[in-house]
Design a protein around this motif. Structure first.
Motif: not given
Length: 344
Positions: A175-184
């Motif tokens: 959906i958003a290449p390179g977007a920082p994703v943090l799992t929680a």
């Protein structure tokens, strides 16, 4: 010295994603940071504000030094003015948007604000891992919201399998290449990933970022805290940096690097000012201010992330230093100045 402006962070996400839970954790785990909160809900009974503060009022003092305002969109600018009064000594403002709010509209509202005490601090989109498919089917605009975010928090990962989590991370990258994703899980996000804070009692120090010890000053063992999952890298350089090489570093920083903050000493046209750096995910901003008399002109940065190579990051930053034979002119600062507000 220029007045330090208060960052305003937008927290968005569709209904049930866990925004309020995350906000409660941030407030509880930020004992040294005074947080002003605006809960932007449109219902006649503001359930989110009730969850955050225990009651609803125009301004509510909370035991740990936070303040909470219940407001609709038309009242937001007024609430920001009240929260940023100097006597309240607020360090950061968090706006928890309604689950039906349009992030781009709220960003525009903040960027067009005439309040000189604030600065836009980035957009955090909270996504429900367990309900992602159903939420996306009901709200196709979710993809657009994810693309607008500076940091995506994939929440409730405790309710999905490891394979499902990996599939969701892959989908979010599509959906958003390179977007920082943090799992929680349960909305637990380390405040150090979002908040800058210079404790007032230590204001005489030239450089003081909110350390992991500050965030977790409640006496628990190190391994029980969120920060055990993150790496922190400090970088200091007495040599001025080449602005174009520094921008190249920031433009290509690794996905796992969620936070970069500190102060920069540039060579050439930028050398007469100290540039504060604030980056959360893809959000980037510089804030120039005068060097104080006698202040050492050095670059000091803190970098926070997961799975980051400390040696590689330090090496790349060291390579940004200017050599003795290089000449720097005003054009080299253009990339930096794109991320400086006109008011600065």
């Amino acid at each position: 010295m220029a007045t330090q402006r208060i960052p305003v962070i937008l927290v968005t996400g569709f209904l049930g994603s866990g925004k309020t839970t995350m906000l409660n954790h941030l407030m509880r785990d930020s004992a040294d940071t005074r947080i002003g909160v605006i809960v932007n809900d449109f219902g006649s009974i503001n359930i989110d504000a009730l969850a955050v503060a225990g009651q609803v009022d125009s301004m509510i003092p909370i035991e740990n030094g936070c303040l909470c305002c219940a407001a609709d969109a038309s009242e937001m600018d007024e609430m920001l003015a009240r929260l940023t009064e100097p006597e309240l000594r607020i360090d950061v403002v968090v706006i928890e948007a309604s689950g039906l709010a349009e992030p781009q509209s709220m960003i525009r509202a903040l960027l067009s604000s005439t309040n000189e005490r604030i600065v836009y601090g980035g957009l955090v989109e909270v996504v429900d891992a367990a309900e992602f498919g159903d939420t996306r089917a009901r709200h196709p605009e979710l993809d657009r919201h994810v693309r607008a975010a500076d940091l995506v928090v994939l929440n409730k990962t405790d309710r999905v399998t490891e394979d499902e989590r990996d599939d969701l991370l892959e989908t979010l990258q599509e959906i958003a290449p390179g977007a920082p994703v943090l799992t929680a899980a349960h909305g637990r996000v380390d405040p150090a990933l979002l908040f800058d804070h210079q404790p007032r009692e230590a204001s005489e120090e030239r450089f003081r970022q909110l350390s992991f010890a500050d965030v977790c000053a409640d006496g628990h063992e190190h391994g029980h805290h969120l920060h055990a999952a993150y790496d922190s890298v400090e970088f200091t350089s007495a040599e001025p940096l080449h602005p174009q090489r520094l921008m190249a570093f920031l433009d290509s920083r690794p996905v796992g690097l969620y936070r970069v903050k500190g102060f920069l000493h540039f060579a050439g046209a930028g050398s007469e000012r100290k540039f504060g750096l604030h980056a959360v995910g893809s959000y980037l901003r510089f804030q120039p201010s005068p060097w104080e008399p006698g202040e050492p002109r050095v670059t000091q940065l803190v970098l926070i992330g997961t799975g980051i190579d400390a040696d590689a990051l330090t090496k790349r930053l060291a390579e940004c230093a200017v050599t003795a034979t290089e000449e720097i002119d005003e054009t080299h600062m253009m990339g930096v100045l794109r991320y400086v507000d006109a008011a600065d």
